[in-house]
Design an enzyme around this catalytic site. Structure first.
Site, PDB file in Angstrom:
ATOM      1  N   ASP A   1      -2.454  -2.773   6.300  1.00 27.13           N
ATOM      2  CA  ASP A   1      -2.415  -1.571   7.138  1.00 27.13           C
ATOM      3  C   ASP A   1      -1.148  -1.595   7.987  1.00 27.13           C
ATOM      4  OD1 ASP A   1      -3.051   0.717   8.478  1.00 27.13           O
ATOM      5  OD2 ASP A   1      -5.023   0.051   9.167  1.00 27.13           O
TER       6      ASP A   1
ATOM      7  N   ASP B   1      -0.666   4.896   4.819  1.00 23.73           N
ATOM      8  CA  ASP B   1      -0.333   3.635   5.497  1.00 23.73           C
ATOM      9  C   ASP B   1      -1.319   2.503   5.216  1.00 23.73           C
ATOM     10  OD1 ASP B   1      -2.475   4.730   6.803  1.00 23.73           O
ATOM     11  OD2 ASP B   1      -1.653   4.539   8.826  1.00 23.73           O
ATOM     12  N   GLU B   2      -2.090   2.623   4.134  1.00 26.83           N
ATOM     13  CA  GLU B   2      -3.151   1.639   3.883  1.00 26.83           C
ATOM     14  C   GLU B   2      -3.242   1.306   2.399  1.00 26.83           C
ATOM     15  OE1 GLU B   2      -7.758   1.118   5.500  1.00 26.83           O
ATOM     16  OE2 GLU B   2      -6.814   3.089   5.447  1.00 26.83           O
TER      17      GLU B   2
END
Length: 394
Positions: A11, A105-106
């Protein structure tokens, strides 16, 4: 031979804020809010300095500024975030054989079986350092035997850290954490568990599975498994589908502007709904117009990353004005959304207000449960997978 599962969850910390700080270092160490206006806007992301005051994503900006009056509010830059996400994805793509991108973003990475050749935790550590070095963005990761525990380990590792949960230590790691830390466990469920004195995951681990089934039905089994660190869900390979499109051929050639626009609204609504269902956003839209002699014209336009109809529909209508010679009847009309990337609906918060976000969430919940077009714009009832007008009996 069965290998022990080794799953990493990655993350990017306060992703939008981190990207902004990369280009404006004066923001470092200050409370920063990315999102809409103070009037009716919503927080898309915020720095850890702002979070200390109780600010969080999806909170109305005006409420966030009451909690943290000295925060710096930034409108946000879709292009910068999309490019930063692409850079990170490319590094991961070049470094590991199996990964899943679940948002801008993960990521999840499956290292299962690779321990014959590598120290998997060391490899993940080196990958994290490479991303930090090459992009200048802070990043955290958790590693364990499953997705759920790895995601929770990442949360504990933040900001800008990493954490390994060895096999057999999952329950021990989870026990002291609040039940609210379990992914997908809603606030109402937590409140119900609190009423029974279950506050920590350790309390859940001691609860009888039959007791949880009695209260929550089948969801009780899900809750019990999560509390014990049991999660068999797979890491689904990253898909690079770049566009989604649909076309409509008229039975007879048509030149009525209202009818054509209604079809466009319907098709755009369907495509946007599919994007949200797949957790995707698009940054380019196009329409196709085909005349009776099969002459075909296309028109496209770059847009900010979105999956929201209130942004897409006006854009598609404007493209129609440019692409269509209104003196000529149309045989076929088509809509395409492209330059697709993974990204949850949060990336649309820059343009949205609270009411609109709640509306989309409610529409999607109903349509996902009962089928597409159960609820839609009146103009969008022309075509669709359900293919019926709910206001007509017959």
């Amino acid at each position: 031979m069965e290998f022990k599962r080794r799953i990493v969850h990655i993350d990017l910390d306060s992703f939008f804020v981190s990207v902004e700080r990369k280009f404006d270092p004066s923001l470092i160490g200050k409370p920063v809010i990315i999102g809409g206006s103070a009037d009716r806007g919503v927080v898309a992301s915020c720095s850890y300095e702002a979070r200390k005051f109780g600010v969080h994503s999806a909170m109305p900006t005006r409420q966030a500024l009451r909690l943290c009056p000295h925060a710096i509010v930034i409108r946000g830059n879709h292009g910068l975030y999309a490019e930063a996400s692409r850079e990170v994805t490319e590094i991961i793509h070049q470094s590991v054989p199996l990964y899943q991108k679940t948002s801008v973003d993960e990521f999840y990475i499956d290292y299962t079986g690779m321990d014959r050749f590598h120290n998997c935790y060391q490899h993940a550590t080196e990958l994290r350092q490479k991303i930090i070095k090459d992009t200048g963005l802070p990043i955290s990761f958790g590693m364990s035997s499953c997705k759920t525990v790895s995601k929770m380990a990442t949360s504990q590792a933040k900001p800008n850290g990493q954490l390994l949960i060895p096999h057999g230590k999952e329950k021990e790691f989870l026990a002291p954490l609040s039940i609210s830390k379990i992914p997908m466990l809603g606030e109402k469920t937590c409140q119900k568990l609190f009423q029974y004195g279950i506050e920590k995951i350790g309390d859940l681990q001691r609860a009888d599975i039959k007791f949880l089934e009695t209260i929550f039905g089948k969801a009780g089994i899900f809750i019990w498994e999560k509390a014990h660190g049991i999660d068999h869900s797979e890491v689904i390979p990253h898909s690079d589908r770049k566009s989604i499109s649909t076309e409509h051929t008229f039975h007879t050639n048509i030149s009525d502007k209202n009818s054509i626009e209604n079809i466009l609204v319907s098709m755009t609504e369907e495509l946007a709904s599919k994007l949200r269902k797949e957790n995707k956003v698009a940054s380019c839209m196009a329409i196709k117009v085909r005349y009776a002699n099969f002459e075909t014209h296309t028109q496209q336009e770059k847009i900010a990353l979105t999956a929201a109809e209130h942004i897409l529909i006006p854009g598609v209508k404007n493209l129609l004005k440019t692409a269509w010679n209104q003196h000529r009847p149309i045989r076929l009309i088509g809509v395409r959304l492209s330059n697709i990337c993974s990204g949850s609906y949060q990336i649309n918060l820059f343009e949205d207000n609270e009411e609109r976000i709640r509306l989309y969430q409610a529409l999607d919940k109903i349509n996902f449960k009962f089928g597409d077009k159960t609820v839609c714009r009146a103009a969008g009832m022309e075509i669709g997978t359900r293919n019926f007008n709910p206001f007509m009996r017959g």
